[in-house]
Design an enzyme around this catalytic site. Structure first.
Site, PDB file in Angstrom:
ATOM      1  N   TRP A 191      -2.292  -8.747   2.967  1.00 45.75           N
ATOM      2  CA  TRP A 191      -3.423  -9.563   4.182  1.00 45.75           C
ATOM      3  C   TRP A 191      -3.601  -9.292   4.890  1.00 45.75           C
ATOM      4  O   TRP A 191      -4.676  -9.201   6.656  1.00 45.75           O
ATOM      5  CB  TRP A 191      -1.771 -10.277   4.764  1.00 45.75           C
ATOM      6  N   ARG A 221      -2.611  -4.451  22.410  1.00 43.42           N
ATOM      7  CA  ARG A 221      -2.020  -5.695  22.174  1.00 43.42           C
ATOM      8  C   ARG A 221      -0.612  -5.602  22.838  1.00 43.42           C
ATOM      9  O   ARG A 221      -0.607  -7.237  22.887  1.00 43.42           O
ATOM     10  CB  ARG A 221      -1.504  -5.854  20.601  1.00 43.42           C
ATOM     11  N   HIS A 230       4.656  -9.595  14.064  1.00 44.68           N
ATOM     12  CA  HIS A 230       2.894  -8.993  13.054  1.00 44.68           C
ATOM     13  C   HIS A 230       3.987  -8.302  12.725  1.00 44.68           C
ATOM     14  O   HIS A 230       3.425  -7.602  11.300  1.00 44.68           O
ATOM     15  CB  HIS A 230       2.066  -8.811  14.177  1.00 44.68           C
ATOM     16  N   ARG A 239       2.221   0.017  18.367  1.00 45.80           N
ATOM     17  CA  ARG A 239       1.440   0.362  17.332  1.00 45.80           C
ATOM     18  C   ARG A 239       0.290   0.242  17.901  1.00 45.80           C
ATOM     19  O   ARG A 239      -0.700  -0.937  18.246  1.00 45.80           O
ATOM     20  CB  ARG A 239       1.773   0.156  16.286  1.00 45.80           C
ATOM     21  N   HIS A 280       1.628  -9.882  17.944  1.00 46.49           N
ATOM     22  CA  HIS A 280       0.104  -9.861  17.452  1.00 46.49           C
ATOM     23  C   HIS A 280      -0.981 -10.939  18.617  1.00 46.49           C
ATOM     24  O   HIS A 280       0.130 -11.607  18.468  1.00 46.49           O
ATOM     25  CB  HIS A 280      -0.546  -9.845  15.787  1.00 46.49           C
ATOM     26  N   SER A 298      -0.024  -5.512   3.099  1.00 53.78           N
ATOM     27  CA  SER A 298      -1.238  -4.855   2.788  1.00 53.78           C
ATOM     28  C   SER A 298      -2.405  -5.937   1.869  1.00 53.78           C
ATOM     29  O   SER A 298      -3.600  -5.385   2.874  1.00 53.78           O
ATOM     30  CB  SER A 298      -0.665  -4.062   1.519  1.00 53.78           C
ATOM     31  N   GLY A 347      -8.095  -6.066   9.326  1.00 58.19           N
ATOM     32  CA  GLY A 347      -9.564  -5.487  10.557  1.00 58.19           C
ATOM     33  C   GLY A 347     -10.339  -4.390   9.456  1.00 58.19           C
ATOM     34  O   GLY A 347     -10.758  -4.149   9.963  1.00 58.19           O
ATOM     35  N   GLY A 348      -8.158  -3.630   9.163  1.00 66.02           N
ATOM     36  CA  GLY A 348      -9.298  -2.229   8.602  1.00 66.02           C
ATOM     37  C   GLY A 348      -8.250  -1.357   8.790  1.00 66.02           C
ATOM     38  O   GLY A 348      -6.845  -1.191   9.053  1.00 66.02           O
ATOM     39  N   LEU A 354       0.617  -1.186  -0.024  1.00 62.87           N
ATOM     40  CA  LEU A 354      -0.222  -0.233   0.130  1.00 62.87           C
ATOM     41  C   LEU A 354       1.059   1.484   0.351  1.00 62.87           C
ATOM     42  O   LEU A 354       0.370   2.096  -0.369  1.00 62.87           O
ATOM     43  CB  LEU A 354      -1.188   0.263   0.853  1.00 62.87           C
ATOM     44  N   LEU A 414      -1.830   1.041   8.476  1.00 66.63           N
ATOM     45  CA  LEU A 414      -2.290   0.931   6.574  1.00 66.63           C
ATOM     46  C   LEU A 414      -2.600   2.460   6.535  1.00 66.63           C
ATOM     47  O   LEU A 414      -2.595   3.270   5.675  1.00 66.63           O
ATOM     48  CB  LEU A 414      -3.479   0.296   6.229  1.00 66.63           C
TER      49      LEU A 414
HETATM   50  C1  LIG Z   1      -2.245 -10.369   8.428  1.00 67.56           C
HETATM   51  C2  LIG Z   1      -1.669  -9.397   8.744  1.00 67.56           C
HETATM   52  C3  LIG Z   1      -3.234  -8.255   9.104  1.00 67.56           C
HETATM   53  C4  LIG Z   1      -2.892  -7.310   9.038  1.00 67.56           C
HETATM   54  N1  LIG Z   1      -3.946  -6.106   9.378  1.00 67.56           N
HETATM   55  C5  LIG Z   1      -3.535  -5.002   9.916  1.00 67.56           C
HETATM   56  C6  LIG Z   1      -4.681  -4.153   9.219  1.00 67.56           C
HETATM   57  O1  LIG Z   1      -5.997  -4.705   9.917  1.00 67.56           O
HETATM   58  N2  LIG Z   1      -4.708  -3.023   9.639  1.00 67.56           N
HETATM   59  C7  LIG Z   1      -3.787  -2.136   9.557  1.00 67.56           C
HETATM   60  O2  LIG Z   1      -3.177  -0.906   9.756  1.00 67.56           O
HETATM   61  N3  LIG Z   1      -2.434  -3.100  10.083  1.00 67.56           N
HETATM   62  C8  LIG Z   1      -2.806  -4.388   9.290  1.00 67.56           C
HETATM   63  N4  LIG Z   1      -1.440  -5.014   9.232  1.00 67.56           N
HETATM   64  C9  LIG Z   1      -0.050  -4.565   9.098  1.00 67.56           C
HETATM   65  C10 LIG Z   1      -0.456  -4.420   7.625  1.00 67.56           C
HETATM   66  O3  LIG Z   1      -1.264  -4.399   6.152  1.00 67.56           O
HETATM   67  C11 LIG Z   1       1.412  -3.355   7.542  1.00 67.56           C
HETATM   68  O4  LIG Z   1       1.916  -2.554   7.794  1.00 67.56           O
HETATM   69  C12 LIG Z   1       0.769  -2.593   6.254  1.00 67.56           C
HETATM   70  O5  LIG Z   1      -0.300  -3.629   5.112  1.00 67.56           O
HETATM   71  C13 LIG Z   1       2.459  -2.112   5.505  1.00 67.56           C
HETATM   72  O6  LIG Z   1       2.485  -1.614   4.298  1.00 67.56           O
HETATM   73  P1  LIG Z   1       4.088  -1.774   3.841  1.00 67.56           P
HETATM   74  O7  LIG Z   1       3.229  -0.631   2.168  1.00 67.56           O
HETATM   75  O8  LIG Z   1       4.511  -0.787   4.165  1.00 67.56           O
HETATM   76  O9  LIG Z   1       4.219  -2.974   3.373  1.00 67.56           O
HETATM   77  P2  LIG Z   1       3.997  -4.154   2.499  1.00 67.56           P
HETATM   78  O10 LIG Z   1       2.467  -3.963   2.356  1.00 67.56           O
HETATM   79  O11 LIG Z   1       4.096  -5.600   3.105  1.00 67.56           O
HETATM   80  O12 LIG Z   1       4.634  -4.650   0.765  1.00 67.56           O
HETATM   81  C14 LIG Z   1       5.707  -4.283   1.621  1.00 67.56           C
HETATM   82  C15 LIG Z   1       6.474  -4.570  -0.206  1.00 67.56           C
HETATM   83  O13 LIG Z   1       8.239  -5.129  -0.860  1.00 67.56           O
HETATM   84  C16 LIG Z   1       8.501  -6.101  -1.492  1.00 67.56           C
HETATM   85  N5  LIG Z   1       9.680  -6.571  -0.890  1.00 67.56           N
HETATM   86  C17 LIG Z   1       9.853  -6.599   0.073  1.00 67.56           C
HETATM   87  N6  LIG Z   1      11.347  -6.765   0.298  1.00 67.56           N
HETATM   88  C18 LIG Z   1      11.416  -6.584  -1.340  1.00 67.56           C
HETATM   89  C19 LIG Z   1      12.840  -6.755  -1.886  1.00 67.56           C
HETATM   90  N7  LIG Z   1      13.992  -6.800  -1.547  1.00 67.56           N
HETATM   91  N8  LIG Z   1      13.033  -5.940  -3.180  1.00 67.56           N
HETATM   92  C20 LIG Z   1      11.961  -6.011  -3.412  1.00 67.56           C
HETATM   93  N9  LIG Z   1      10.601  -6.091  -3.221  1.00 67.56           N
HETATM   94  C21 LIG Z   1      10.734  -5.998  -1.893  1.00 67.56           C
HETATM   95  C22 LIG Z   1       7.371  -6.715  -1.435  1.00 67.56           C
HETATM   96  O14 LIG Z   1       6.747  -7.621  -3.008  1.00 67.56           O
HETATM   97  C23 LIG Z   1       5.870  -5.929  -1.101  1.00 67.56           C
HETATM   98  O15 LIG Z   1       5.739  -5.743  -2.958  1.00 67.56           O
HETATM   99  C24 LIG Z   1      -1.672  -6.743   8.658  1.00 67.56           C
HETATM  100  C25 LIG Z   1      -0.200  -6.817   9.115  1.00 67.56           C
HETATM  101  C26 LIG Z   1      -1.153  -8.501   8.374  1.00 67.56           C
HETATM  102  C27 LIG Z   1       0.836  -9.537   8.049  1.00 67.56           C
END
Ligand SMILES: Cc1cc2nc3c(=O)[nH]c(=O)nc-3n(C[C@H](O)[C@H](O)[C@H](O)COP(=O)(O)OP(=O)(O)OC[C@H]3O[C@@H](n4cnc5c(N)ncnc54)[C@H](O)[C@@H]3O)c2cc1C
Length: 574
Positions: A63, A293, A354, A389, A247, A61, A66-67, A33, A395
């Site tokens: 996965w 948490r 988590h 957090r 978590h 993101s 909750g929201g 995201l 998100l």
């Molecule tokens: C099961 C689960 C449920 C969750 N529920 C919630 C929720 O309900 N509400 C909330 O606010 N947060 C929630 N979170 C936390 C939240 O989802 C994450 O903190 C957030 O989505 C992180 O977004 P991001 O874009 O920073 O990273 P990510 O969404 O993890 O994206 C990381 C990206 O980087 C790429 N990447 C990583 N390493 C490399 C590399 N070496 N080379 C190239 N690409 C790479 C990956 O392929 C991916 O595309 C949850 C997390 C999990 C695991």
């Protein structure tokens, strides 16, 4: 503490005459995201390249369950959301950052709606959920418990309309490329093209978290802390690395994936019970199952020890079964695979790693202290989360900081008037020690994950952290100097770098605060109301007391002074 063994600056050899080159204006590493929101914020006149190590549907993101937190209920106030965030954050949040992010939340959520995200509604209005640590109903969610899937669907569709954007899936970022002027892009790898040098006027790091460093984790396979390690190797400051959020309720069934059971289940009335069916949370906190948490994770750990049982249970049997199945269809389906009815059976759960709270230090625009590098999302430490957090704030952070980083990168590039930032510096990184086939990488990886779970888990102590550091240092000495040829090796090297930063930070912080619990220092100390930060080339951490926090000691100021420091080395001098 003995100084750590410093591995080479780059994981692999490369030379400009040996690899293909690619040029872009803004390079975004990570397609979750934060990364995609950044891409959407870049000025359409600029070329954007998004590199992601798998496809766009494999991130945390995607996965998220909750929201997203945001004030929408007329009974709620921004001040309440701010107060809840600060209260969870254990004195380490930056109040200005919290205030700004909370106020921006409704607009960022509205933007998602305008891009086609269908959040769940009740009677024509957003159906607001409530999660641990929140004083009001303020969590917007989608598809019941599959918020990430729906949000990412809409955001990915939106990015497909951009003509200035190119996505490189299944492409691993090995290292950021730096010279005396700062970050110049990245060295990436994929099966089709091998190593490629991607030169960029600005690079945005959005590689997510590091939950895979632990045996028990809710995170997808890709969350191995790559971005933290490669930013660290390139010379950016990281901080708060001791703060890994666990978590409390991760499905614990032998052989089953460690699926997270969203906080919203407890928000809907689920109770935590021990092996004998006794509800225990009211004994630990007046907020019971809706305590933050860290409180719930710690309580579960104590109850597991007390009852000599590998898990506790979530009990929803007193709730209306139809409502449970409608509200949590994804979780009900996963439980059903193991013969469990979410609405009737006791569901075995225990804590799991988590969310990585610590990360690359960024300012309000997402700039790091490495010139040319910005960052957003879970890979960062922005000051929003403090020492713990608040649920559903991450998100939101990805949306807010993704947008800011994309805008800041655009402004930098357009403001520089073009200049000559895409010149190719004369660089090369010769390395000779190739990895032999004799190393069992899966064994080291599994051992590391078990070690982190045992020694750097929900509760730590100086003695066991010291033991963990010694072991990880030993692995670093023979794994880091090797040159691997594919992501399995590079990922392991990144995990080792990140693990020892986490352990060293946890050893440094001699107190209990937020998610960091030291059994040998159970009290919180005002002396430690400070960030613990690290920078490559400095054996000792730097402390940033919160009371003294000001623009003068933020990332921009340090970036200016860093240009003369010995660890801001030019290329090829490793
Ligand atoms: C099961 C689960 C449920 C969750 N529920 C919630 C929720 O309900 N509400 C909330 O606010 N947060 C929630 N979170 C936390 C939240 O989802 C994450 O903190 C957030 O989505 C992180 O977004 P991001 O874009 O920073 O990273 P990510 O969404 O993890 O994206 C990381 C990206 O980087 C790429 N990447 C990583 N390493 C490399 C590399 N070496 N080379 C190239 N690409 C790479 C990956 O392929 C991916 O595309 C949850 C997390 C999990 C695991």
């Amino acid at each position: 503490m003995t100084p750590p063994f410093e591995g080479p600056r780059y994981l692999v050899a490369f030379g400009p005459k040996r690899v293909p080159h690619c040029f872009t204006d803004v390079l975004i590493l990570g397609g979750g995201l934060a990364g995609l929101r950044a891409a959407l914020a870049v000025d359409p006149r600029l070329a954007v390249t998004v590199v992601t190590k798998n496809d766009l549907h494999s991130s945390s993101s995607q996965w998220a369950q909750g929201g997203i937190a945001g004030v929408h209920d007329p009974e709620d106030r921004f001040d309440n959301h701010v107060a809840d965030t600060l209260s969870a954050g254990g004195g380490l949040c930056h109040e200005d950052v919290v205030d700004a992010v909370v106020r921006e939340a409704p607009a960022r959520i509205a933007e998602l709606v305008s891009w086609g995200t269908k959040f769940d509604e009740r009677d024509g209005a957003l159906d607001l959920g409530r999660e641990g640590g929140h004083s009001h109903h303020r969590i917007v969610h989608a598809l019941g418990d599959a918020t990430g899937r729906e949000v990412m669907r809409a955001v990915i569709e939106r990015t497909r309309t951009l003509t200035n954007l190119e996505v490189w899936p299944d492409t691993f970022t090995i290292d950021l490329v730096t010279d005396a002027d700062g970050c110049r892009g990245a060295l990436v790898w994929n099966r089709a093209h091998g190593k490629t040098l991607v030169w960029a006027r600005r690079t945005i790091l959005a590689t997510g978290g590091a939950g895979q460093l632990y045996r028990e984790s809710t995170n997808p396979e890709g969350a191995s802390g790559d971005g933290l390690a490669l930013a660290w190797r390139a010379g950016a400051s990281v901080r708060d690395m001791e703060f890994m959020q666990f978590h409390p309720t991760v499905l614990y069934i032998a052989g089953g994936a460690r699926s997270l059971i969203t906080e919203a289940v407890r928000g809907a009335g689920a109770q935590l019970v021990d092996r004998d069916g006794r509800r225990f949370m009211p004994e630990f906190d007046p907020r019971a199952e809706l305590a933050p948490r860290d409180v719930v994770s710690r309580a579960i750990t104590i109850v597991m020890q007390r009852t000599h049982h590998a898990n506790v249970y979530l009990d929803l049997s007193h709730l209306d079964p139809e409502t449970v199945h409608r509200r949590f269809p994804g979780m009900a389906q996963i439980c059903a695979k193991f013969g469990l009815d979410l609405a009737r059976d006791r569901i075995p759960v225990r804590p799991g790693a988590h969310y990585m709270i610590g990360g690359v230090e960024v300012d309000a625009q997402g700039r790091t202290d490495l010139p040319g590098l910005l960052a957003a999302g879970e890979v960062t430490s922005s000051g929003l989360h403090g020492a713990n957090r608040l649920a559903s704030n991450s998100l939101l952070e990805g949306l807010v900081y993704g947008a800011r980083a994309g805008e800041a990168a655009s402004a930098d590039v357009l403001g520089s008037g073009g200049g000559d930032p895409l010149r190719v510096p004369d660089l090369s990184n010769p390395r000779t020690t190739d990895a032999t086939g004799s190393l069992d990488l899966a064994d080291i990886r599994n051992s590391l994950r078990s070690l982190m779970w045992r020694h750097v888990g929900v509760e730590r102590s100086g003695g066991s952290l010291g033991e963990a550091l010694e072991t990880v240092e030993g692995w670093c000495r023979y794994v880091l100097p090797l040159q691997f040829t594919d992501p399995e090796g590079w990922q392991l090297q990144n995990m080792l770098e990140v693990a020892r930063l986490m352990i060293r930070s946890a050893m440094t912080r001699e107190e209990t605060r937020g998610v960091h619990v030291r059994s040998d220092f159970p009290a919180t100390s005002e002396r430690w109301r400070a960030h613990v930060g690290w920078r490559r080339g400095r054996a000792e951490p730097f402390l940033e007391p919160l009371a003294a926090r000001s623009a003068a000691n933020g990332p921009a100021a340090r970036a200016a002074s860093a240009r003369g420091l010995p660890d801001a080395r030019p290329l090829g001098k490793n």
